[in-house]
Write a protein that holds these residues in place. Structure first.
Motif, PDB file in Angstrom:
ATOM      1  N   SER A 226      24.029  44.641  -0.556  1.00 44.11           N
ATOM      2  CA  SER A 226      24.376  43.215  -0.509  1.00 44.11           C
ATOM      3  C   SER A 226      23.267  42.325  -1.068  1.00 44.11           C
ATOM      4  CB  SER A 226      24.693  42.791   0.917  1.00 44.11           C
ATOM      5  OG  SER A 226      23.534  42.930   1.695  1.00 44.11           O
ATOM      6  N   MET A 227      22.045  42.843  -1.134  1.00 38.28           N
ATOM      7  CA  MET A 227      20.905  41.984  -1.450  1.00 38.28           C
ATOM      8  C   MET A 227      20.387  42.168  -2.880  1.00 38.28           C
ATOM      9  SD  MET A 227      20.546  40.661   1.458  1.00 38.28           S
ATOM     10  CE  MET A 227      18.975  39.837   1.468  1.00 38.28           C
ATOM     11  N   LYS A 228      20.279  43.407  -3.291  1.00 33.83           N
ATOM     12  CA  LYS A 228      19.561  43.657  -4.548  1.00 33.83           C
ATOM     13  C   LYS A 228      20.477  44.303  -5.570  1.00 33.83           C
ATOM     14  CE  LYS A 228      15.456  45.481  -4.575  1.00 33.83           C
ATOM     15  NZ  LYS A 228      14.532  46.597  -4.308  1.00 33.83           N
ATOM     16  N   SER A 229      20.174  44.049  -6.845  1.00 35.71           N
ATOM     17  CA  SER A 229      20.980  44.752  -7.835  1.00 35.71           C
ATOM     18  C   SER A 229      20.321  46.092  -8.140  1.00 35.71           C
ATOM     19  CB  SER A 229      21.209  43.871  -9.060  1.00 35.71           C
ATOM     20  OG  SER A 229      20.158  43.962  -9.942  1.00 35.71           O
ATOM     21  N   ARG A 230      21.170  47.071  -8.392  1.00 37.12           N
ATOM     22  CA  ARG A 230      20.675  48.423  -8.687  1.00 37.12           C
ATOM     23  C   ARG A 230      20.928  48.726 -10.163  1.00 37.12           C
ATOM     24  NH1 ARG A 230      19.990  53.646  -6.460  1.00 37.12           N
ATOM     25  NH2 ARG A 230      21.004  55.277  -7.690  1.00 37.12           N
ATOM     26  N   VAL A 231      19.899  49.220 -10.828  1.00 37.22           N
ATOM     27  CA  VAL A 231      20.073  49.662 -12.214  1.00 37.22           C
ATOM     28  C   VAL A 231      19.708  51.140 -12.248  1.00 37.22           C
ATOM     29  CG1 VAL A 231      19.243  49.432 -14.593  1.00 37.22           C
ATOM     30  CG2 VAL A 231      19.538  47.392 -13.193  1.00 37.22           C
ATOM     31  N   SER A 232      20.610  51.952 -12.788  1.00 39.26           N
ATOM     32  CA  SER A 232      20.282  53.375 -12.890  1.00 39.26           C
ATOM     33  C   SER A 232      20.490  53.831 -14.323  1.00 39.26           C
ATOM     34  CB  SER A 232      21.140  54.207 -11.934  1.00 39.26           C
ATOM     35  OG  SER A 232      22.500  54.092 -12.264  1.00 39.26           O
TER      36      SER A 232
ATOM     37  N   PRO B 190      25.709  45.005  -9.399  1.00 41.39           N
ATOM     38  CA  PRO B 190      25.243  43.698  -8.925  1.00 41.39           C
ATOM     39  C   PRO B 190      25.280  43.665  -7.392  1.00 41.39           C
ATOM     40  CG  PRO B 190      27.110  43.491 -10.447  1.00 41.39           C
ATOM     41  CD  PRO B 190      26.990  44.940 -10.091  1.00 41.39           C
ATOM     42  N   PRO B 191      24.480  42.769  -6.765  1.00 40.83           N
ATOM     43  CA  PRO B 191      24.578  42.669  -5.302  1.00 40.83           C
ATOM     44  C   PRO B 191      26.030  42.354  -4.941  1.00 40.83           C
ATOM     45  CG  PRO B 191      22.849  41.240  -6.161  1.00 40.83           C
ATOM     46  CD  PRO B 191      23.581  41.787  -7.342  1.00 40.83           C
TER      47      PRO B 191
ATOM     48  N   MET C 103      18.592  61.452 -13.263  1.00 33.47           N
ATOM     49  CA  MET C 103      18.850  60.065 -12.893  1.00 33.47           C
ATOM     50  C   MET C 103      17.549  59.356 -12.498  1.00 33.47           C
ATOM     51  SD  MET C 103      19.403  57.617 -10.480  1.00 33.47           S
ATOM     52  CE  MET C 103      19.379  58.352  -8.884  1.00 33.47           C
ATOM     53  N   ARG C 104      17.417  58.134 -12.965  1.00 33.85           N
ATOM     54  CA  ARG C 104      16.283  57.298 -12.555  1.00 33.85           C
ATOM     55  C   ARG C 104      16.880  55.945 -12.147  1.00 33.85           C
ATOM     56  NH1 ARG C 104      10.722  56.330 -11.447  1.00 33.85           N
ATOM     57  NH2 ARG C 104      10.766  54.071 -11.375  1.00 33.85           N
ATOM     58  N   SER C 105      16.411  55.388 -11.037  1.00 35.56           N
ATOM     59  CA  SER C 105      16.934  54.067 -10.684  1.00 35.56           C
ATOM     60  C   SER C 105      15.791  53.158 -10.311  1.00 35.56           C
ATOM     61  CB  SER C 105      17.913  54.176  -9.525  1.00 35.56           C
ATOM     62  OG  SER C 105      17.230  54.518  -8.356  1.00 35.56           O
ATOM     63  N   ASN C 106      16.053  51.844 -10.334  1.00 36.45           N
ATOM     64  CA  ASN C 106      15.044  50.920  -9.823  1.00 36.45           C
ATOM     65  C   ASN C 106      15.043  51.111  -8.299  1.00 36.45           C
ATOM     66  OD1 ASN C 106      17.439  49.733  -9.129  1.00 36.45           O
ATOM     67  ND2 ASN C 106      16.868  47.674  -9.715  1.00 36.45           N
ATOM     68  N   ASN C 107      14.142  50.412  -7.621  1.00 36.99           N
ATOM     69  CA  ASN C 107      13.943  50.745  -6.214  1.00 36.99           C
ATOM     70  C   ASN C 107      15.005  50.107  -5.318  1.00 36.99           C
ATOM     71  OD1 ASN C 107      12.684  51.791  -4.050  1.00 36.99           O
ATOM     72  ND2 ASN C 107      10.912  50.401  -4.097  1.00 36.99           N
TER      73      ASN C 107
END
Ligand SMILES: C=C1C[C@]23C[C@@]1(O)CC[C@H]2[C@@]12CC[C@H](O)[C@@](C)(C(=O)O1)[C@H]2[C@@H]3C(=O)O
Ligand SMILES: O=C(O)CCC(=O)C(=O)O
Ligand SMILES: [Fe+2]
Length: 315
Positions: free
Chosen positions: A251-257, A186-187, A214-218
């Motif tokens: 701090s801004m975006k959530s990362r999903v991998s 999460p951010p 591994m693949r992640s969102n941007n």
């Protein structure tokens, strides 16, 4: 570690001399649609233990479908997600990584790559639509496994090892001990602690399996270390590297991998391939994947897990 990517996307930093920098041009990019990528693959595994692949053949719809199912899962209320935990090591976990005190700004779901097993163990716990979720996992994992096997066969060709399925057959084995992980970062309101150190999503470590995809969102966060690289591939008697990597907070975006970890059957003996030894002695004692995993689960993330199995312990 292999990163599934599209040509335009760049969100990995290299950590050199302790300073993170985004050096996109230095990270090897392998185009699997080009003829004969094997020499470049071998060089990437020797130098970095890390590369991006493009034109990889994993259908975009499998990636987007699973990403959207993962986002739905992580958006469930905590009490719903916790029905799938605590991780033993499979299942849902939050902040605590592994059994030995590692923590990070991350929640995750660790599954096997065996659809029947996941179905029996998790179906009743995965929110409203468990079959849709598990089907998305299965489609994606099957496609990524196929691509991982292709890469391993190209690597065997590049190393002039016969038969070329010497690595890939371990992933294809029905008993293969492969796992699949969804991570959600999460951010994080803070990026650094009181001492100015980066806050950690997933602490520095090397992955123990044969190959990780591994693949992640941007969303940025993944960093790989070039200094300090640990040479740990036993089967190549130290020739291929397992890259040290970590994830820092955003701090801004959530990362999903989503990461596929291709491993051998538990009973598999792990030893250097004779054709790579050229009269050299093995650097490692003999062990099975089961013995290695058992010992790995007694270690902390940042530990050198292979040290215990070296014939001459590193000083
Ligand atoms: C701290 C730990 C988590 C981990 C098991 C371990 O004791 C040491 C290795 C860790 C790791 C790193 C790569 C993968 O994410 C993972 C699933 C694996 O096989 O080894 C994790 C383990 C885990 O989270 O269970
Ligand atoms: O989330 C990521 O980008 C990497 C996570 C990772 O290294 C792992 O799960 O082993
Ligand atoms: Fe990892």
């Amino acid at each position: 570690m292999v990163v599934l990517s599209q040509p335009a996307i760049e969100h990995v930093s290299l950590v050199k001399n302790c300073k993170p920098t985004t050096f996109s041009s230095e990270i090897p990019v392998i185009d699997l649609s080009k003829p004969d990528p094997k020499a470049r693959l071998v060089a990437a595994c020797e130098e970095f233990g890390f590369f991006k692949v493009i034109n990889h053949g994993v259908p975009t719809e499998f990636i987007t479908e699973l990403e959207s199912e993962a986002i739905k899962f992580f958006s469930l209320p905590s009490f719903e997600k916790e029905k799938t935990g605590p991780p033993d090591p499979l299942g849902y976990g939050n902040k605590r990584i592994g059994p030995n005190g590692d923590v990070g700004w991350v929640e995750f779901l660790l599954l096997t790559t065996n659809r029947e097993f996941n179905s029996q163990r998790f179906s009743s716990m995965l929110g409203n639509n468990p079959e849709v979720f598990l089907c998305a996992v299965n489609d994606y994992v099957s496609a990524v496994k196929k691509m991982a096997c292709e890469i391993l066969e190209l690597l065997a060709d590049g190393l002039k090892i016969k038969p070329r399925d010497v690595f890939s057959k371990l992933l294809m084995d029905k008993q293969s001990d492969s796992v699949f992980r969804l991570n959600h970062y999460p951010p994080c309101p803070k990026l650094q602690d009181m001492n100015g150190r980066d806050l950690i999503g997933f602490g520095e470590h090397t992955d123990p399996q044969i190959i990780s995809v591994m693949r992640s969102n941007n969303t940025s966060g993944l960093q790989i270390s070039l200094r300090d690289g640990e040479w740990i591939s036993v089967m190549t008697n130290g020739r291929f590297k397992s890259v040290r990597h970590r994830v820092v907070t955003n701090s801004m975006k959530s990362r999903v991998s989503m990461i596929y970890f291709g491993g051998p059957p538990l009973s598999e003996k792990i030893a250097p391939l004779p054709s790579l030894m050229e009269g050299e002695e093995s650097l490692y004692k003999e062990f099975t994947w089961f013995e290695y995993k058992k010992s790995a689960y007694k270690s902390r993330l940042a530990d050198n897990r292979l040290g215990l199995f070296e014939k001459i312990p590193a000083s």
